[in-house]
Design an enzyme around this catalytic site. Sequence first.
Site, mmCIF file in Angstrom:
data_model
loop_
_atom_site.group_PDB
_atom_site.id
_atom_site.type_symbol
_atom_site.label_atom_id
_atom_site.label_comp_id
_atom_site.label_asym_id
_atom_site.label_seq_id
_atom_site.Cartn_x
_atom_site.Cartn_y
_atom_site.Cartn_z
ATOM 1 N N LYS A 252 -28.607 55.540 -44.571
ATOM 2 C CA LYS A 252 -29.612 56.588 -44.355
ATOM 3 C C LYS A 252 -29.118 57.935 -44.889
ATOM 4 O O LYS A 252 -29.824 58.625 -45.612
ATOM 5 C CB LYS A 252 -29.939 56.727 -42.849
ATOM 6 C CG LYS A 252 -30.484 55.441 -42.228
ATOM 7 C CD LYS A 252 -30.838 55.612 -40.756
ATOM 8 C CE LYS A 252 -29.658 55.921 -39.856
ATOM 9 N NZ LYS A 252 -28.641 54.856 -39.761
ATOM 10 N N ARG B 71 -34.965 57.385 -32.444
ATOM 11 C CA ARG B 71 -34.146 56.207 -32.173
ATOM 12 C C ARG B 71 -34.606 55.461 -30.943
ATOM 13 O O ARG B 71 -34.038 54.429 -30.607
ATOM 14 C CB ARG B 71 -32.735 56.691 -31.891
ATOM 15 C CG ARG B 71 -31.768 56.436 -33.007
ATOM 16 C CD ARG B 71 -30.476 57.021 -32.495
ATOM 17 N NE ARG B 71 -29.324 56.442 -33.060
ATOM 18 C CZ ARG B 71 -28.731 56.873 -34.164
ATOM 19 N NH1 ARG B 71 -29.254 57.821 -34.871
ATOM 20 N NH2 ARG B 71 -27.617 56.318 -34.542
ATOM 21 N N ARG C 19 -15.881 54.615 -44.880
ATOM 22 C CA ARG C 19 -16.680 55.833 -45.046
ATOM 23 C C ARG C 19 -15.809 57.084 -44.967
ATOM 24 O O ARG C 19 -14.914 57.204 -44.142
ATOM 25 C CB ARG C 19 -17.760 55.928 -43.964
ATOM 26 C CG ARG C 19 -18.388 57.319 -43.940
ATOM 27 C CD ARG C 19 -19.708 57.402 -43.245
ATOM 28 N NE ARG C 19 -19.699 56.860 -41.912
ATOM 29 C CZ ARG C 19 -20.799 56.619 -41.209
ATOM 30 N NH1 ARG C 19 -21.977 56.845 -41.737
ATOM 31 N NH2 ARG C 19 -20.713 56.131 -40.001
ATOM 32 N N ARG D 159 -15.134 59.595 -39.454
ATOM 33 C CA ARG D 159 -15.810 59.825 -38.179
ATOM 34 C C ARG D 159 -15.097 59.099 -37.040
ATOM 35 O O ARG D 159 -14.653 57.973 -37.204
ATOM 36 C CB ARG D 159 -17.267 59.358 -38.277
ATOM 37 C CG ARG D 159 -18.177 60.465 -38.780
ATOM 38 C CD ARG D 159 -19.563 60.005 -39.101
ATOM 39 N NE ARG D 159 -20.217 59.217 -38.061
ATOM 40 C CZ ARG D 159 -21.472 58.805 -38.142
ATOM 41 N NH1 ARG D 159 -22.196 59.119 -39.210
ATOM 42 N NH2 ARG D 159 -22.006 58.091 -37.193
ATOM 43 N N ARG E 279 -22.440 50.261 -31.504
ATOM 44 C CA ARG E 279 -23.582 50.990 -32.082
ATOM 45 C C ARG E 279 -24.616 50.021 -32.641
ATOM 46 O O ARG E 279 -25.819 50.244 -32.549
ATOM 47 C CB ARG E 279 -23.097 51.948 -33.168
ATOM 48 C CG ARG E 279 -22.406 53.187 -32.568
ATOM 49 C CD ARG E 279 -21.513 53.895 -33.562
ATOM 50 N NE ARG E 279 -22.208 54.332 -34.750
ATOM 51 C CZ ARG E 279 -21.612 54.602 -35.905
ATOM 52 N NH1 ARG E 279 -20.296 54.490 -36.021
ATOM 53 N NH2 ARG E 279 -22.318 54.994 -36.935
#
Length: 218
Positions: free
Chosen positions: A13, A88, A123, A156, A167
Amino acid sequence: MRLILLGAPGAGKGTQANFIKEKYNIPQISTGDMLRAAIKAGTELGLAAKKVMDAGQLVSDDIIIGLVKERLKESDCANGYLFDGFPRTIAQADAMKDSGVKIDYVLEIDVPDELIVERMSGRRSHPASGRVYHVKFNPPKVEGKDDVTGEPLVQRDDDTEETVKKRLAVYHNQTEVLLGYYNKWAESGLPGAPKYRKISGVGPVEQVRDAAFAALEG
Ligand code: AP5
Ligand code: ZN
């Protein structure tokens, strides 16, 4: 252009938001980025949100809805906006509908769970701009540095394998229901109903970008 990007954690996203916001000259409203900025600033909200985010759970609807409503009052939203990681929950989606926030497109980016952990572990992010990289799939020009500013990239705190799995479970339990919610609204053909588009998020970043651009033109 007013749109919502839907998809699991790691679906891409944020990556695609960066292309779409440039093309349409609209702000990216990422509730995750807003919360991380609050953590960095050490605000009360940030302190409370950090615990929830590190546990892979969702921050309360009231807080999130308040944040987004305030953000939408800013002048740069007049030309449109892109929601990334919001809504969400049904409560968040209903809050937008009830306050008359207009949506032209809902774009779902579909990626199977099996690919997600590897995407998250590699990431690297540039928090100030929202730019996202991957050590293997989307590397920066200079290792560990943002392409535009040269500033250091960070990992992160919620990208550990354990938290990513939580998650994903939260996504399936609480957020996936929104795919049906928006699909149904789109199919209703009622005035103000958005168009619903689904693309595959698997493949090179540029291929997904082209699919996203094409989906938003039709
Ligand atoms: P948030 O920041 O929204 O995280 P998320 O939804 O879990 O999504 P991610 O940012 O992890 O993934 P992404 O889809 O943006 O993927 P990206 O482009 O970075 O939320 C974090 C937390 O904040 C939540 O857990 C919650 O606690 C809280 N929160 C936020 N919003 C909330 C809300 N509305 N309500 C309640 N709580 C909320 O890509 C991932 C990686 O894959 C990158 O390394 C990228 O380079 C790579 N990649 C991208 N595309 C490809 C590709 N095509 N091929 C290979 N690799 C790719
Ligand atoms: Zn993101």
